[in-house]
Design an enzyme around this catalytic site. Structure first.
Site, PDB file in Angstrom:
ATOM      1  N   ASP A 171      15.589  -0.521  -2.887  1.00  0.00           N
ATOM      2  CA  ASP A 171      15.100   0.490  -1.948  1.00  0.00           C
ATOM      3  C   ASP A 171      15.332   1.877  -2.533  1.00  0.00           C
ATOM      4  O   ASP A 171      16.376   2.147  -3.121  1.00  0.00           O
ATOM      5  CB  ASP A 171      15.825   0.339  -0.586  1.00  0.00           C
ATOM      6  CG  ASP A 171      15.094   1.027   0.544  1.00  0.00           C
ATOM      7  OD1 ASP A 171      14.906   2.261   0.465  1.00  0.00           O
ATOM      8  OD2 ASP A 171      14.704   0.348   1.511  1.00  0.00           O
ATOM      9  N   LYS A 212      -2.499   0.541   2.982  1.00  0.00           N
ATOM     10  CA  LYS A 212      -2.051  -0.853   3.131  1.00  0.00           C
ATOM     11  C   LYS A 212      -3.215  -1.804   2.805  1.00  0.00           C
ATOM     12  O   LYS A 212      -3.019  -2.842   2.168  1.00  0.00           O
ATOM     13  CB  LYS A 212      -1.526  -1.125   4.541  1.00  0.00           C
ATOM     14  CG  LYS A 212      -0.216  -0.450   4.897  1.00  0.00           C
ATOM     15  CD  LYS A 212       0.962  -0.875   4.029  1.00  0.00           C
ATOM     16  CE  LYS A 212       1.434  -2.284   4.307  1.00  0.00           C
ATOM     17  NZ  LYS A 212       2.685  -2.607   3.558  1.00  0.00           N
ATOM     18  N   LEU A 241      15.540   4.538  -0.720  1.00  0.00           N
ATOM     19  CA  LEU A 241      16.225   5.315   0.324  1.00  0.00           C
ATOM     20  C   LEU A 241      15.486   6.626   0.584  1.00  0.00           C
ATOM     21  O   LEU A 241      16.013   7.716   0.357  1.00  0.00           O
ATOM     22  CB  LEU A 241      17.698   5.566  -0.030  1.00  0.00           C
ATOM     23  CG  LEU A 241      18.556   4.316  -0.210  1.00  0.00           C
ATOM     24  CD1 LEU A 241      20.006   4.694  -0.495  1.00  0.00           C
ATOM     25  CD2 LEU A 241      18.510   3.403   1.028  1.00  0.00           C
ATOM     26  N   TYR A 294      -2.589   5.730   6.265  1.00  0.00           N
ATOM     27  CA  TYR A 294      -1.607   4.630   6.180  1.00  0.00           C
ATOM     28  C   TYR A 294      -2.323   3.286   6.056  1.00  0.00           C
ATOM     29  O   TYR A 294      -2.075   2.509   5.133  1.00  0.00           O
ATOM     30  CB  TYR A 294      -0.696   4.637   7.416  1.00  0.00           C
ATOM     31  CG  TYR A 294       0.061   3.333   7.624  1.00  0.00           C
ATOM     32  CD1 TYR A 294       1.028   2.912   6.711  1.00  0.00           C
ATOM     33  CD2 TYR A 294      -0.213   2.508   8.725  1.00  0.00           C
ATOM     34  CE1 TYR A 294       1.714   1.707   6.885  1.00  0.00           C
ATOM     35  CE2 TYR A 294       0.469   1.304   8.917  1.00  0.00           C
ATOM     36  CZ  TYR A 294       1.427   0.920   7.993  1.00  0.00           C
ATOM     37  OH  TYR A 294       2.090  -0.276   8.164  1.00  0.00           O
ATOM     38  N   THR A 307       3.187   5.225  -3.076  1.00  0.00           N
ATOM     39  CA  THR A 307       4.131   4.122  -2.808  1.00  0.00           C
ATOM     40  C   THR A 307       3.394   2.833  -2.456  1.00  0.00           C
ATOM     41  O   THR A 307       3.669   1.776  -3.022  1.00  0.00           O
ATOM     42  CB  THR A 307       5.098   4.509  -1.672  1.00  0.00           C
ATOM     43  OG1 THR A 307       6.018   5.463  -2.192  1.00  0.00           O
ATOM     44  CG2 THR A 307       5.875   3.307  -1.154  1.00  0.00           C
ATOM     45  N   THR A 365       0.055  -5.164   7.576  1.00  0.00           N
ATOM     46  CA  THR A 365      -0.106  -4.780   8.974  1.00  0.00           C
ATOM     47  C   THR A 365      -1.481  -5.177   9.514  1.00  0.00           C
ATOM     48  O   THR A 365      -2.437  -5.291   8.745  1.00  0.00           O
ATOM     49  CB  THR A 365       0.062  -3.245   9.089  1.00  0.00           C
ATOM     50  OG1 THR A 365      -0.455  -2.800  10.326  1.00  0.00           O
ATOM     51  CG2 THR A 365      -0.732  -2.506   8.009  1.00  0.00           C
ATOM     52  N   ASP A 366      -1.568  -5.317  10.825  1.00  0.00           N
ATOM     53  CA  ASP A 366      -2.879  -5.590  11.439  1.00  0.00           C
ATOM     54  C   ASP A 366      -3.762  -4.340  11.445  1.00  0.00           C
ATOM     55  O   ASP A 366      -4.966  -4.426  11.724  1.00  0.00           O
ATOM     56  CB  ASP A 366      -2.702  -6.128  12.874  1.00  0.00           C
ATOM     57  CG  ASP A 366      -1.996  -5.157  13.816  1.00  0.00           C
ATOM     58  OD1 ASP A 366      -1.533  -4.087  13.365  1.00  0.00           O
ATOM     59  OD2 ASP A 366      -1.888  -5.479  15.016  1.00  0.00           O
ATOM     60  N   GLU A 367      -3.166  -3.172  11.108  1.00  0.00           N
ATOM     61  CA  GLU A 367      -3.945  -1.934  11.172  1.00  0.00           C
ATOM     62  C   GLU A 367      -5.047  -1.891  10.114  1.00  0.00           C
ATOM     63  O   GLU A 367      -5.976  -1.094  10.208  1.00  0.00           O
ATOM     64  CB  GLU A 367      -3.012  -0.713  11.073  1.00  0.00           C
ATOM     65  CG  GLU A 367      -1.976  -0.738  12.185  1.00  0.00           C
ATOM     66  CD  GLU A 367      -1.147   0.519  12.344  1.00  0.00           C
ATOM     67  OE1 GLU A 367      -1.594   1.603  11.954  1.00  0.00           O
ATOM     68  OE2 GLU A 367      -0.015   0.401  12.888  1.00  0.00           O
TER      69      GLU A 367
END
Ligand code: NAD
Ligand code: TYD
Length: 361
Positions: A35, A167, A37, A163, A102, A136-138
């Site tokens: 991670d 994804k 952070l 976002y 990212t 995600t479902d988005e």
């Protein structure tokens, strides 16, 4: 002993997943948590497992090829569970580039390093190696407010926010690795999660915190948007079951048919706080519907998300265990009992934890 590389394990879902896995497998597995952070990564979420022999934390950025390559070179990784991402829609509207970096580049680095470590000279992959991409479902976009349409694994992608676009791009990269190299991966697309350790920029912890402090409860638009909420442990269980029982190369939607309008969520939180707080608690007087404040709508605000979980139920045998009524009460109780965690998140103090914890290592 099977070794897991978990990315983003200091975040909300990642830390709940690590807790879930140690509860379930105890000393039968080893977990390496990678991670960076960011503001969303909080090692306090994992305080109680810090001393375990079979747990290691590595502070690294998933876009840093050399750092990720080193983790694979130094450990015989069996499973990757890839959570690390920028996850907040409102931030993505302000700063899309970090999301692309990212979520897209970072996923590409993760895929490449796993491929490099797991590929045999004939182009096949070492036995038993698996990569799970948490999504995600988005990515499917927005549904009409009809209560009858759902997101299936076959629903065409139609992301709207930076976002969800990032994804979706990362999902396509994973699909490309599956199709091109027969890379041993799965994708899970889950609905909105709630539970302990969620950063207080997201709806549920934000409303709990603001209500306790007598601060305005911001409702975007008319409050009628619908999200499909799943208790975070049920998501963790779904991820584990897909890696155990799923068919490699497949995508599985995860959701528990629990649709709620945002305004309903807010009212439920207020009612539950009233019920749980003793009369002697001075915060109880703050908790009131008068705090509800309608504010400007989110740009491009998706109307409705709703998952059809038929495939994961039928093919993997997954069922959610926690109803919303039980889950929301458990969650609110957790935040009431972890007021200091919340205060450190808000003040930014939690970011000092890593320096204190790791200064002598
Ligand atoms: P989060 O924002 O709470 O945590 C993200 C974690 O990733 C943090 O610990 C952060 O430090 C780490 N991270 C961010 N950028 C990194 C980088 N470049 N390198 C290494 N680590 C980095 O997010 P979350 O809500 O726990 O979501 C986890 C995953 O689940 C994400 O991939 C998200 O898209 C997905 N997801 C979330 C939800 C939800 O409701 N929260 C629902 C479905 C899917
Ligand atoms: P959020 O928790 O940001 O999750 P997502 O956007 O990924 O679904 O928001 C959940 C819903 O709540 C979404 O419809 C936006 C809305 N919302 C508000 O009305 N007020 C707020 O302060 C926040 C953070 C979200």
């Amino acid at each position: 002993m099977r070794t897991y590389l978990v990315t983003g394990g200091a975040g909300f879902i990642g830390s709940n997943y690590i807790h879930y896995m140690f509860r379930k497998y105890d000393n039968e597995i080893r977990i390496i948590n990678v991670d960076k952070l960011t503001y969303a990564g909080n090692l306090e979420n994992l305080k109680d497992i810090e001393g375990r022999e079979n747990y290691t934390f590595v502070k690294a950025d998933i876009t840093d090829k050399e750092a990720i390559r080193k983790v694979f070179a130094e450990n015989d990784i069996d499973r990757v569970v890839h959570f690390a991402a920028e996850s907040h829609v409102d931030r993505s509207i302000k700063e899309p580039e970090v999301f692309v970096n990212t979520n897209v580049m970072g996923t590409c680095v993760m895929l490449n390093c796993a491929k490099e470590a797991w590929e045999l000279p004939d182009g096949s992959f070492k036995e038993g190696k698996k990569f799970l991409h948490v999504s995600t479902d988005e990515v499917y976009g927005s549904l009409p407010d009809d209560g009858t349409s759902y997101f299936y694994e076959t629903t065409p992608y139609c992301p709207h926010s930076p976002y969800s676009a990032s994804k979706a791009s990362s999902d396509f990269l994973v699909k490309a690795y599956i199709d091109t190299y027969h890379f041993p991966a799965n994708i899970t697309n889950c609905s909105n999660n709630y539970g302990p350790y969620q950063f207080p920029e997201k709806l549920i912890p934000l409303i709990i915190n603001n209500a306790l402090n007598g601060k305005a409860l911001p409702v975007y638009g008319d409050g009628m948007n619908i999200r499909d909420w799943l208790y975070v442990d049920d998501h963790a269980k779904g991820i584990d079951m897909v890696q155990e029982n799923g068919k490699l190369g497949e995508t599985y939607n995860i959701g528990g048919h629990n649709e709620r309008r945002n305004i309903q969520i807010i009212k439920t939180i207020l009612e539950t706080l009233q019920e749980l707080l003793p009369d002697s608690d001075p915060r109880k007087a703050n908790v009131s519907e008068d705090l509800i404040t309608y504010v400007a709508d989110r740009k491009g605000h998706d109307k409705r998300y709703a998952i059809a979980p038929d495939k994961i139920r039928k093919e993997v045998g997954w069922e959610p265990e926690t109803t919303f009524e039980v889950g929301i009460k458990k969650t609110i109780k957790w935040y009431l009992e972890h007021q200091e965690w919340m205060e450190r998140c808000i003040s930014g103090d939690y970011q000092k934890y890593y320096e204190d914890m790791y200064k002598n290592r």
